[in-house]
Motif scaffolding. Sequence first.
Motif, PDB file in Angstrom:
ATOM      1  N   UNK A 137       0.792  -1.274   0.074  1.00  0.00           N
ATOM      2  CA  UNK A 137       0.034  -0.131   0.084  1.00  0.00           C
ATOM      3  C   UNK A 137       0.664   1.236   0.026  1.00  0.00           C
ATOM      4  N   UNK A 138       2.322   1.222  -0.214  1.00  0.00           N
ATOM      5  CA  UNK A 138       3.018   2.273  -0.083  1.00  0.00           C
ATOM      6  C   UNK A 138       3.299   2.663  -1.477  1.00  0.00           C
ATOM      7  N   UNK A 139       2.607   3.726  -2.071  1.00  0.00           N
ATOM      8  CA  UNK A 139       2.711   3.848  -3.421  1.00  0.00           C
ATOM      9  C   UNK A 139       2.151   5.456  -3.608  1.00  0.00           C
ATOM     10  N   UNK A 140       2.644   5.961  -4.890  1.00  0.00           N
ATOM     11  CA  UNK A 140       1.914   7.337  -5.213  1.00  0.00           C
ATOM     12  C   UNK A 140       0.452   6.898  -5.750  1.00  0.00           C
ATOM     13  N   UNK A 141      -0.344   8.016  -5.935  1.00  0.00           N
ATOM     14  CA  UNK A 141      -2.003   7.798  -6.513  1.00  0.00           C
ATOM     15  C   UNK A 141      -1.876   9.203  -7.335  1.00  0.00           C
ATOM     16  N   UNK A 142      -2.535   9.001  -8.423  1.00  0.00           N
ATOM     17  CA  UNK A 142      -2.394   9.924  -9.388  1.00  0.00           C
ATOM     18  C   UNK A 142      -4.061   9.680  -9.856  1.00  0.00           C
ATOM     19  N   UNK A 151      -0.297  11.836  -1.323  1.00  0.00           N
ATOM     20  CA  UNK A 151       1.309  11.170  -1.209  1.00  0.00           C
ATOM     21  C   UNK A 151       1.071   9.706  -0.288  1.00  0.00           C
ATOM     22  N   UNK A 152       2.178   8.916  -0.489  1.00  0.00           N
ATOM     23  CA  UNK A 152       1.976   7.715   0.130  1.00  0.00           C
ATOM     24  C   UNK A 152       2.488   7.923   1.728  1.00  0.00           C
ATOM     25  N   UNK A 153       2.155   6.972   2.620  1.00  0.00           N
ATOM     26  CA  UNK A 153       1.295   5.666   2.259  1.00  0.00           C
ATOM     27  C   UNK A 153      -0.158   5.722   2.309  1.00  0.00           C
ATOM     28  N   UNK A 154      -0.809   5.241   1.380  1.00  0.00           N
ATOM     29  CA  UNK A 154      -2.309   5.148   1.270  1.00  0.00           C
ATOM     30  C   UNK A 154      -3.084   4.000   1.498  1.00  0.00           C
ATOM     31  N   UNK A 155      -4.219   4.106   2.085  1.00  0.00           N
ATOM     32  CA  UNK A 155      -5.113   2.906   2.395  1.00  0.00           C
ATOM     33  C   UNK A 155      -6.299   2.761   1.573  1.00  0.00           C
ATOM     34  N   UNK A 156      -6.645   3.539   0.617  1.00  0.00           N
ATOM     35  CA  UNK A 156      -7.637   3.582  -0.374  1.00  0.00           C
ATOM     36  C   UNK A 156      -8.916   2.922   0.773  1.00  0.00           C
ATOM     37  N   UNK A 157      -9.412   3.854   1.341  1.00  0.00           N
ATOM     38  CA  UNK A 157     -10.701   3.542   2.047  1.00  0.00           C
ATOM     39  C   UNK A 157     -12.041   3.391   1.303  1.00  0.00           C
ATOM     40  N   UNK A 158     -12.955   2.552   2.072  1.00  0.00           N
ATOM     41  CA  UNK A 158     -14.261   2.498   1.330  1.00  0.00           C
ATOM     42  C   UNK A 158     -15.079   1.300   1.900  1.00  0.00           C
ATOM     43  N   UNK A 173      -3.420  -3.711 -11.370  1.00  0.00           N
ATOM     44  CA  UNK A 173      -4.023  -4.280 -10.283  1.00  0.00           C
ATOM     45  C   UNK A 173      -5.275  -3.964  -9.565  1.00  0.00           C
ATOM     46  N   UNK A 174      -6.071  -4.718  -8.854  1.00  0.00           N
ATOM     47  CA  UNK A 174      -7.112  -4.073  -8.050  1.00  0.00           C
ATOM     48  C   UNK A 174      -6.996  -4.229  -6.725  1.00  0.00           C
ATOM     49  N   UNK A 175      -7.818  -3.687  -5.887  1.00  0.00           N
ATOM     50  CA  UNK A 175      -7.974  -3.803  -4.635  1.00  0.00           C
ATOM     51  C   UNK A 175      -9.466  -3.407  -4.192  1.00  0.00           C
ATOM     52  N   UNK A 176      -9.947  -4.474  -3.702  1.00  0.00           N
ATOM     53  CA  UNK A 176     -11.507  -4.485  -2.976  1.00  0.00           C
ATOM     54  C   UNK A 176     -11.340  -4.239  -1.562  1.00  0.00           C
ATOM     55  N   UNK A 177     -12.056  -3.031  -1.225  1.00  0.00           N
ATOM     56  CA  UNK A 177     -12.179  -2.746   0.235  1.00  0.00           C
ATOM     57  C   UNK A 177     -13.241  -2.860   0.758  1.00  0.00           C
ATOM     58  N   UNK A 178     -13.291  -3.512   1.929  1.00  0.00           N
ATOM     59  CA  UNK A 178     -14.700  -3.776   2.743  1.00  0.00           C
ATOM     60  C   UNK A 178     -14.461  -3.147   4.299  1.00  0.00           C
TER      61      UNK A 178
END
Length: 335
Positions: A137-142, A151-158, A173-178
């Motif tokens: 989960x440590x990455x840049x997001x654009x 900025x990192x780190x990101x958790x991508x909530x939802x 890649x994908x991330x499915x968040x619950x």
Amino acid sequence: MNNYKTLITVLAFLIMALPVKGFAISTISVQFQDTLILVSLDMPRKTVIETLGTPDIIKSEGMCLQYEHLGFSIFLNKDERVEQIYLARNFEGRVGTRPNASGINLSDIEKEFGPHSSAVRHNYQPSPLIQSKATTETENRTEPTGKQIEEFPLQYPGNKKLYQFYNAGKVMKYKYVIDDEGIAFWLDQNQKLYATVLYAASRNEKTRDKVPADGKVAVATEKIRLPMIHFDFDKHNIKKIYVPVMDQHVAYLKDRPASTLTIDGHTDYFGSDEYNQKLSERRAEAARKYLVEKGIASSRIRSVGYSEHRPMTDDKSPAGRALNRRAEFEVSLEK
């Protein structure tokens, strides 16, 4: 216990209930010769190391304890307690009712946990700070336009949100968040599961009752689920492998003298409803009695039985019935 030459097998199954029953996944377990050892969210660093031994790798300024040979990593918060448990591709455990992570894809996960309710697309730019697979989960997001938005780190909530990460016009890649269950799944470009992350469920946040008519503000409370225990068929005695779990509960409650506890007893479907009701009550009472004998005031504990009416998984298989024969623990904390 820390001698891995005595390790017969790594069960490392998730102690969990299905999301529709309202319980968060918070614990993994490691099976040694005759002892089942649990690692849970909020566990102190000291206890983790005493339980599992010295990590294979320590990184992120000491906040990540990586156990390569067991297939998982422990991430700590600023209070040096377990904040996340990262289950890697070589983790030999189960997610839901499936026996292991091999070959699981997005459709399997959505069948188990429910379909995603929303999807978000992001450009994917791997961060130079990534040191190993345990820092997924440590990455840049654009934004899709290429503009960096966080900025990192990101958790991508939802909650039941599917993230899609693109690079050069292709999904990488994908991330499915619950968040309601405290679980997230990382999948590769073919939607195959390669990592699972456990973290604090959003339902464990503070809650406050409405102000009553007399104008007095109710006390804010926090509900915490402790690791459950399981029972042999038609038995209500505490099994030897769960004594360490019960002792952890004792220590947790002693550290929080103002807390109260509810213990729920459950059975599988074998037997009449009347018999199972009494058996579920005996199981809850056995757990309550153990805690009282260890010094927890009986006035702090409420026990209740639910017979076979609240199964955590399918009762059709022996493994499912074994999981359903259980006692659950919910702590109420005043905040």
